[in-house]
Design a protein around this motif. Structure first.
Motif, PDB file in Angstrom:
ATOM      1  N   PRO A 232       0.931  -1.178  -0.060  1.00 21.66           N
ATOM      2  CA  PRO A 232      -0.104  -0.035   0.260  1.00 21.66           C
ATOM      3  C   PRO A 232       0.659   1.181  -0.150  1.00 21.66           C
ATOM      4  O   PRO A 232       1.381   1.231   0.705  1.00 21.66           O
ATOM      5  N   VAL A 233       0.513   2.217  -0.745  1.00 19.74           N
ATOM      6  CA  VAL A 233       1.255   3.338  -0.765  1.00 19.74           C
ATOM      7  C   VAL A 233       0.300   4.426  -0.682  1.00 19.74           C
ATOM      8  O   VAL A 233      -0.769   4.583  -2.262  1.00 19.74           O
ATOM      9  N   ASN A 234       0.344   5.794  -0.152  1.00 20.18           N
ATOM     10  CA  ASN A 234      -1.016   6.513   0.033  1.00 20.18           C
ATOM     11  C   ASN A 234      -0.930   7.474  -1.287  1.00 20.18           C
ATOM     12  O   ASN A 234      -0.204   7.699  -1.336  1.00 20.18           O
ATOM     13  N   ALA A 235      -2.023   8.152  -1.449  1.00 16.66           N
ATOM     14  CA  ALA A 235      -2.093   8.266  -3.251  1.00 16.66           C
ATOM     15  C   ALA A 235      -1.949   9.946  -2.726  1.00 16.66           C
ATOM     16  O   ALA A 235      -2.511  10.803  -3.695  1.00 16.66           O
ATOM     17  N   TYR A 236      -2.985  10.992  -1.318  1.00 19.66           N
ATOM     18  CA  TYR A 236      -2.535  12.009  -1.205  1.00 19.66           C
ATOM     19  C   TYR A 236      -0.850  12.977  -0.683  1.00 19.66           C
ATOM     20  O   TYR A 236      -0.043  12.557  -0.401  1.00 19.66           O
ATOM     21  N   LYS A 237      -1.033  13.734  -1.405  1.00 20.85           N
ATOM     22  CA  LYS A 237      -0.436  15.013  -0.497  1.00 20.85           C
ATOM     23  C   LYS A 237       0.612  14.901   0.580  1.00 20.85           C
ATOM     24  O   LYS A 237       1.579  14.564   0.861  1.00 20.85           O
ATOM     25  N   LEU A 246      -4.075  14.904  -5.130  1.00 21.26           N
ATOM     26  CA  LEU A 246      -3.587  14.095  -4.856  1.00 21.26           C
ATOM     27  C   LEU A 246      -2.267  14.573  -5.333  1.00 21.26           C
ATOM     28  O   LEU A 246      -2.212  15.451  -6.002  1.00 21.26           O
ATOM     29  N   LEU A 247      -1.147  13.514  -5.083  1.00 20.14           N
ATOM     30  CA  LEU A 247       0.515  13.557  -5.409  1.00 20.14           C
ATOM     31  C   LEU A 247      -0.114  13.566  -7.132  1.00 20.14           C
ATOM     32  O   LEU A 247      -0.934  13.320  -7.525  1.00 20.14           O
ATOM     33  N   PRO A 248       1.339  14.343  -7.742  1.00 23.53           N
ATOM     34  CA  PRO A 248       1.637  14.512  -9.600  1.00 23.53           C
ATOM     35  C   PRO A 248       1.516  12.903  -9.809  1.00 23.53           C
ATOM     36  O   PRO A 248       1.515  11.444  -9.396  1.00 23.53           O
ATOM     37  N   LEU A 249       0.897  13.156 -11.344  1.00 22.19           N
ATOM     38  CA  LEU A 249       1.128  11.296 -11.882  1.00 22.19           C
ATOM     39  C   LEU A 249      -0.218  10.388 -11.440  1.00 22.19           C
ATOM     40  O   LEU A 249      -0.058   9.083 -12.043  1.00 22.19           O
ATOM     41  N   GLN A 442      -2.877   3.471 -17.181  1.00 25.50           N
ATOM     42  CA  GLN A 442      -3.743   4.141 -16.175  1.00 25.50           C
ATOM     43  C   GLN A 442      -2.917   3.774 -14.394  1.00 25.50           C
ATOM     44  O   GLN A 442      -2.638   3.139 -14.196  1.00 25.50           O
ATOM     45  N   ARG A 443      -2.777   5.289 -13.641  1.00 28.50           N
ATOM     46  CA  ARG A 443      -2.838   5.043 -11.902  1.00 28.50           C
ATOM     47  C   ARG A 443      -3.812   5.922 -11.352  1.00 28.50           C
ATOM     48  O   ARG A 443      -4.359   6.915 -11.617  1.00 28.50           O
ATOM     49  N   TYR A 444      -4.418   5.399 -10.611  1.00 27.51           N
ATOM     50  CA  TYR A 444      -5.459   5.848 -10.306  1.00 27.51           C
ATOM     51  C   TYR A 444      -5.705   5.659  -8.092  1.00 27.51           C
ATOM     52  O   TYR A 444      -4.953   4.719  -7.674  1.00 27.51           O
ATOM     53  N   VAL A 451      -3.234   4.128  -3.616  1.00 29.53           N
ATOM     54  CA  VAL A 451      -2.519   3.988  -5.668  1.00 29.53           C
ATOM     55  C   VAL A 451      -2.458   2.870  -6.473  1.00 29.53           C
ATOM     56  O   VAL A 451      -1.770   1.943  -5.461  1.00 29.53           O
ATOM     57  N   GLN A 452      -2.684   2.667  -7.103  1.00 25.70           N
ATOM     58  CA  GLN A 452      -2.431   1.186  -8.275  1.00 25.70           C
ATOM     59  C   GLN A 452      -2.388   1.793  -9.420  1.00 25.70           C
ATOM     60  O   GLN A 452      -3.028   2.405  -9.619  1.00 25.70           O
ATOM     61  N   ASN A 453      -2.266   1.026  -9.756  1.00 22.74           N
ATOM     62  CA  ASN A 453      -1.532   0.795 -12.065  1.00 22.74           C
ATOM     63  C   ASN A 453      -2.701  -0.035 -12.300  1.00 22.74           C
ATOM     64  O   ASN A 453      -3.169  -1.175 -11.992  1.00 22.74           O
ATOM     65  N   GLU A 454      -3.191   0.351 -13.469  1.00 20.32           N
ATOM     66  CA  GLU A 454      -4.704  -0.684 -14.527  1.00 20.32           C
ATOM     67  C   GLU A 454      -3.911  -1.041 -15.615  1.00 20.32           C
ATOM     68  O   GLU A 454      -3.755   0.027 -16.217  1.00 20.32           O
ATOM     69  N   GLY A 455      -4.315  -1.770 -16.124  1.00 21.41           N
ATOM     70  CA  GLY A 455      -3.489  -1.975 -17.891  1.00 21.41           C
ATOM     71  C   GLY A 455      -2.434  -3.223 -18.440  1.00 21.41           C
ATOM     72  O   GLY A 455      -2.606  -3.121 -19.357  1.00 21.41           O
TER      73      GLY A 455
END
Length: 544
Positions: A232-237, A246-249, A442-444, A451-455
Motif C-alpha cells: 500500500p502507498v497512499n495517494a494523497y500529498k 493527489l500526488l502528481p501523476l 492509468q494510475r488511479y 494508489v494502483q496502476n491498471e492495464g
C-alpha cells in the motif's frame, strides 16, 4: 551532358537520400514512414523489380529497432524469416568483427537474450545490439538497393492525400512535394496516411464482450509482471488526507469497470541506451523544467522496501544497456499519452518533449536526491548516456516508444482468439509469438485511498500464431491500394503481441509483396490471389 545527368542520379541514389527541385516524384510503390517495416518493404519492392520511394517524416531509419530497443522482443525466433531474419543475420556478422567490440571484449559479453542466447552461432543471428549498429544495417539495405528516400518529409494530414475512384493517386507533404504511385504502404507507428486516406481505425481498448476476449478492456482485477503497487502507498500529498490533493501523476478519474472498453492508450517511454563505461559515459544532467515533486510517489515506493530500479537494465554489447520500464513507478509516463494518436504534429512534439523531461528528470532524481536510498543512488551514479549513440540528439534516443496508437479497422481483425489459437487464420502472411503484452494505461486511487496502476497484462502464449492478410489491408470500400503493416487491424490486446519489431519487418515485406502482385495483376489489394502471394512469401523464406 547525358553522361553527367546519369552520374548525378547514381550518386543521389547511392547516398540513400534525395534532395529534389522537382516537386513531384513517382514510383510504383510509395512508402510513408521510416520504421523497420518501411525499410524491409522497400527492399522487397526492389527485389521484385519495381520502383519505390520512402517518404519518411524521420531523419533516422529503423524506428525503435535503431532507437534504443536493442534487447529485442522476439518470442519464438523460429518463426522469424525473410528480410527480418536477414537483418538479425547482418547484426550477427557485425559483432563477429573484433573492431565492433571497442568498449568490451566479446568474451566478456554475457550473451544474455530473452530466454535464449543473444548470439546464436548455429543460426548465425544476433538478437541483441547497439542502436547505431541497427541503424547502419538499415542504411546498408538502402544503399545496396539504391532506394530513394526523402527524409523529414511530413504528410499534409489535412489535404495531402489525393484519391480517385477509391484509390490513392498521390500524397503531398508539408514542404510542397507530391509523390505519386500505384500502391501505397503506411509504415508509421501512428497510421497517419491510413487515417488521412479515410480508412477507419480504432484507438484505445475494446470491451471484452465485443470479441469474446478475456484480457482486453479495463483490467483492475489483473496484476501481472510486477508493474503495480504490491504494498500500500497512499495517494494523497498529505498521507490519509484527501483534502490535500493527489500526488502528481495520479489520475482523479475512476478507473472503470472490469472488462469494459475505453479510449486509454498503454504507456510510452524512451528505451534508453545507458553505459557504465567511464570513457563513454555522459553524466545525467538536470533537465530544463525539472520538478522533483513529480517523483514523490517513487519516494513512497522506496519506503515500502522496493529495490527493483535496475531490473530492466538489460545488457547489450559494449558495456551498454537497453533500459525499459519496470515496477510500480519507472520509465513509463503513465496516462500522459492519451491524445497522441490523433494529435497534431505540434501537440505530438509537446507530448514527446514531456516524456523526455519526465525520464531525464527521473534519472537525475534517482542519481541526486538524498531521499533516494544511498545504495540505489550510488549505483545509479555509475550510469550515464552513451557518448557514441544518438550523437546528433544529445545522446538521447530519437524515437519515443509508441507502443500503440491507431489500429486499422480493416478487412479482418486480429483478436486474442487468433493469437491464442482459439480461432483459425485462413490467409496468413506472417507469424507472431510474443506474450499478450500491454503496459499500464492509468494510475488511479482505490477506495481505501491507496494508489494502483491498471492495464498491465502479460498473458502467456503456448505456441506461435498466424497473422491474417486481411489485417494489413483496409476494407475495399475505403481504399483499394493501401497496405498497413504496422498499425494493423487488431484489438488492443492482440496488438500487444503483434507490435514487436521483428513482426513489423515481417509484415512490411509481406505488404510489399502483395503490393507488387496487385500492380502486376492490375488488382485491388483485396483481390490479390492469396495462393500466388503465399507462393512468393515462401520463396522469399517468410514463415507463415
Amino acid at each position: 551532358m547525358k553522361y553527367l545527368v546519369h552520374l548525378l542520379l547514381f550518386v543521389l541514389l547511392s547516398n540513400g537520400s534525395v534532395t529534389a527541385s522537382n516537386p513531384q516524384e513517382s514510383a510504383d510503390v510509395i512508402i510513408y514512414g521510416g520504421t523497420s517495416a518501411a525499410v524491409t518493404a522497400a527492399v522487397q519492392v526492389i527485389r521484385m523489380n519495381k520502383s519505390v520511394i520512402i517518404v519518411s517524416p524521420d531523419k533516422h531509419l529503423g524506428g525503435l529497432s535503431s532507437g534504443g530497443l536493442g534487447f529485442t522482443d522476439t518470442g519464438d525466433k523460429s518463426v522469424i524469416g525473410g528480410l527480418a531474419r536477414e537483418f538479425y543475420h547482418r547484426i550477427y556478422l557485425h559483432y563477429q568483427e573484433p573492431a565492433s567490440w571497442n568498449w568490451q571484449k566479446q568474451s566478456e559479453y554475457g550473451n544474455k537474450g530473452q530466454g535464449t542466447p543473444a548470439m546464436d552461432g548455429n543460426e548465425r543471428t544476433m538478437w541483441i545490439f547497439e542502436p547505431h549498429v541497427a541503424e547502419q544495417v538499415f542504411e546498408d539495405f538502402v544503399k545496396e538497393n539504391r532506394i530513394r528516400i526523402y527524409r523529414e518529409e511530413w504528410l499534409d494530414r489535412d489535404k495531402g492525400v489525393i484519391k480517385k475512384n477509391n484509390r490513392i493517386t498521390g500524397i503531398k507533404t508539408l514542404s510542397g512535394k507530391t509523390f505519386t504511385g500505384k500502391m501505397f504502404i503506411d509504415a508509421t507507428y501512428e497510421g497517419d496516411l491510413m487515417a488521412a486516406a479515410g480508412v477507419k481505425y480504432r484507438v484505445g481498448r475494446e470491451a471484452n464482450s465485443e470479441f469474446g476476449e478475456k484480457y482486453n478492456g479495463v483490467q483492475i482485477d489483473v496484476l501481472h509482471h510486477g508493474h503495480y503497487f504490491e504494498k500500500p502507498v497512499n495517494a494523497y500529498k498529505k498521507e490519509g488526507d484527501p483534502a490535500s490533493g493527489l500526488l502528481p501523476l495520479i489520475s482523479p478519474d475512476p478507473p472503470g469497470k472490469q472488462g469494459e472498453g475505453d479510449k486509454r492508450v498503454q504507456a510510452y517511454c524512451f528505451r534508453l541506451c545507458l553505459t557504465d563505461h567511464p570513457e563513454n559515459r555522459v553524466a545525467i544532467e538536470k533537465p530544463a523544467g525539472y520538478d522533483s515533486s513529480q517523483y514523490e510517489l517513487l519516494v513512497r515506493v522506496f519506503k515500502t522496501g522496493w529495490t527493483g530500479v535496475f531490473n530492466k537494465f538489460d545488457p547489450i554489447p559494449n558495456h551498454k544497456t537497453d533500459v525499459n520500464n519496470h515496477g510500480p513507478f519507472s520509465m513509463d509516463y503513465i496516462g500522459m499519452n492519451y491524445d497522441y494518436p490523433d494529435a497534431s504534429y505540434e501537440k505530438r512534439k509537446e507530448i514527446i518533449a514531456a516524456h523526455e523531461t519526465y525520464q531525464k528528470g527521473l534519472l537525475y532524481f534517482i542519481t541526486n536526491s538524498m531521499r533516494v536510498p544511498a545504495d540505489i543512488r550510488e549505483r545509479m551514479s555509475k550510469w550515464g548516456l552513451s557518448r557514441d549513440e544518438f550523437k546528433d540528439n544529445g545522446n538521447w534516443p530519437h524515437q519515443l516508444y509508441i507502443r500503440e496508437a491507431r489500429r486499422m479497422n480493416g478487412l479482418r481483425i486480429m483478436t486474442e482468439n487468433e493469437v491464442l489459437g482459439n480461432k483459425v487464420v485462413t490467409q496468413p502472411v506472417g507469424m507472431g509469438s510474443y506474450t499478450l503484452d500491454s503496459h499500464n494505461t492509468q494510475r488511479y486511487v482505490q477506495s481505501d485511498g491507496t494508489v494502483q496502476n491498471e492495464g498491465d497484462v502479460q498473458a502467456h502464449i503456448s505456441k506461435p500464431y498466424q497473422i491474417e492478410y486481411g489485417a494489413i489491408i483496409p476494407k475495399k470500400g475505403e481504399c483499394e491500394n493501401l497496405l498497413v503493416p504496422v498499425c494493423v487491424s487488431s484489438t488492443h490486446i492482440a496488438y500487444g503481441s503483434i507490435r514487436m519489431e521483428p513482426v513489423f519487418m515481417i509484415l512490411g515485406q509481406s505488404a510489399a509483396t502483395a503490393a507488387v502482385q496487385a500492380i502486376d495483376g492490375k488488382k485491388a489489394v483485396q483481390d490479390v490471389d492469396y495462393e500466388m502471394l503465399k507462393k512468393q512469401l515462401l520463396k522469399d523464406k517468410q514463415k507463415i
